[in-house]
Design a protein around this motif. Structure first.
Motif, short mmCIF file in Angstrom:
data_model
loop_
_atom_site.label_atom_id
_atom_site.label_comp_id
_atom_site.label_asym_id
_atom_site.label_seq_id
_atom_site.Cartn_x
_atom_site.Cartn_y
_atom_site.Cartn_z
N ARG A 181 0.85 -1.20 0.00
CA ARG A 181 0.00 0.00 0.00
C ARG A 181 0.88 1.24 0.00
N PRO A 182 0.37 2.32 -0.60
CA PRO A 182 1.14 3.58 -0.59
C PRO A 182 1.04 4.25 0.78
N LEU A 183 2.01 5.09 1.09
CA LEU A 183 2.02 5.82 2.35
C LEU A 183 0.74 6.64 2.52
N ALA A 184 0.17 7.12 1.44
CA ALA A 184 -1.05 7.94 1.50
C ALA A 184 -2.20 7.20 2.18
N SER A 185 -2.26 5.88 2.05
CA SER A 185 -3.35 5.14 2.69
C SER A 185 -3.22 5.20 4.21
N LEU A 186 -2.02 5.31 4.71
CA LEU A 186 -1.81 5.46 6.16
C LEU A 186 -2.11 6.89 6.59
N LEU A 187 -1.71 7.85 5.75
CA LEU A 187 -1.92 9.26 6.09
C LEU A 187 -3.39 9.64 6.14
N SER A 188 -4.22 8.91 5.40
CA SER A 188 -5.64 9.25 5.36
C SER A 188 -6.46 8.50 6.42
N LEU A 189 -5.81 7.67 7.20
CA LEU A 189 -6.51 6.89 8.21
C LEU A 189 -6.81 7.73 9.44
N MET A 241 -9.50 7.79 13.22
CA MET A 241 -10.43 7.07 14.09
C MET A 241 -11.86 7.46 13.72
N LYS A 242 -12.70 6.45 13.54
CA LYS A 242 -14.10 6.70 13.17
C LYS A 242 -14.93 7.01 14.41
N GLU A 243 -15.99 7.72 14.20
CA GLU A 243 -16.88 8.04 15.31
C GLU A 243 -17.43 6.75 15.91
N GLY A 244 -17.34 6.64 17.23
CA GLY A 244 -17.82 5.46 17.93
C GLY A 244 -16.83 4.29 17.94
N GLU A 245 -15.71 4.43 17.25
CA GLU A 245 -14.71 3.36 17.20
C GLU A 245 -13.88 3.36 18.48
N THR A 246 -13.56 2.19 18.99
CA THR A 246 -12.72 2.11 20.18
C THR A 246 -11.27 2.36 19.81
N LEU A 247 -10.49 2.75 20.80
CA LEU A 247 -9.07 2.98 20.57
C LEU A 247 -8.40 1.69 20.12
N LYS A 248 -8.79 0.57 20.70
CA LYS A 248 -8.20 -0.72 20.31
C LYS A 248 -8.50 -1.04 18.84
N THR A 249 -9.73 -0.84 18.40
CA THR A 249 -10.09 -1.12 17.01
C THR A 249 -9.32 -0.21 16.06
N TYR A 250 -9.27 1.08 16.41
CA TYR A 250 -8.51 2.03 15.58
C TYR A 250 -7.03 1.63 15.54
N SER A 251 -6.47 1.32 16.69
CA SER A 251 -5.06 0.95 16.77
C SER A 251 -4.79 -0.31 15.95
N ASP A 252 -5.63 -1.33 16.06
CA ASP A 252 -5.47 -2.56 15.27
C ASP A 252 -5.52 -2.27 13.78
N PHE A 260 -0.49 8.49 13.54
CA PHE A 260 -1.36 7.78 14.49
C PHE A 260 -2.01 8.78 15.44
N LYS A 261 -1.20 9.69 15.97
CA LYS A 261 -1.73 10.71 16.88
C LYS A 261 -2.74 11.61 16.17
N LEU A 262 -2.40 12.04 14.95
CA LEU A 262 -3.30 12.93 14.21
C LEU A 262 -4.61 12.25 13.82
N GLY A 263 -4.60 10.94 13.72
CA GLY A 263 -5.81 10.21 13.39
C GLY A 263 -6.80 10.13 14.52
N LEU A 264 -6.35 10.43 15.73
CA LEU A 264 -7.24 10.43 16.89
C LEU A 264 -8.00 11.76 16.95
N PRO A 265 -9.25 11.74 17.37
CA PRO A 265 -9.99 13.01 17.52
C PRO A 265 -9.27 13.92 18.51
#
Length: 172
Positions: free
Chosen positions: A107-115, A117-128, A149-154
């Protein structure tokens, strides 16, 4: 039925390998069976790792490799022309060519950059989900991955505040 049995009784190996027996001291390792839907390169790599002490024995490598095939790959193997395979390298190249559509595409780096955390998603699910994606990217992006990873968190998430307060330098 006799035509099918006749086809599978013919060996695709050249004469030098035809009729060779497995050495009596050989104990076959347990292999992951190739199901025709996973990356053939990873399968060959797994096979090579399990057979590393026998890697110089070309005949043994050729003879044992098909024992790691599931039904789909065995059908392909049984369909090879008699005498068409001269080496283990040829066998693995033919195998890889046949199942090339299953190759893992990094996968390209962009797929990681666009990831994120979704609304209602647990930290564990997002982290996995995040680290699974990270492992599908080729390259050395440790420094980028920590920040994204940090920026993906609300912004209001407690873990984001905690992570931004402490400098993280290593993900391992």
């Amino acid at each position: 039925m006799s035509k099918a049995l006749s086809q599978i009784s013919r060996s695709p190996f050249m004469r030098w390998n035809e009729g060779r027996r497995l050495p009596p001291w050989f104990t076959q390792p347990t292999f992951t069976m190739y199901n025709g839907r996973t990356d053939p390169v990873e399968h060959v790599n797994h096979f090579n790792q399990r057979m590393v002490v026998h890697s110089k024995n070309e005949a043994l490598m050729c003879r044992v490799f098909p024992s790691s095939f599931g039904p789909m790959a065995m059908t392909w193997f049984d369909g090879l022309r008699a005498g068409s395979i001269d080496s283990f390298k040829e066998l693995t190249q033919a195998f890889g060519s046949r199942f090339i559509t299953c190759n893992r595409i990094p996968r390209p780096l962009a797929s990681l950059l666009s990831l994120s955390m979704k609304e209602g998603e647990t930290l564990k699910t997002y982290s996995d989900r995040y680290w699974k994606m990270f492992n599908e990217i080729d390259g050395d992006f440790d420094d980028v991955s920590i920040g994204t990873f940090k920026l993906g968190l609300p912004t209001e998430h407690g873990s984001r505040k905690s992570l931004t307060g402490k400098p993280i330098t290593c993900i391992r």
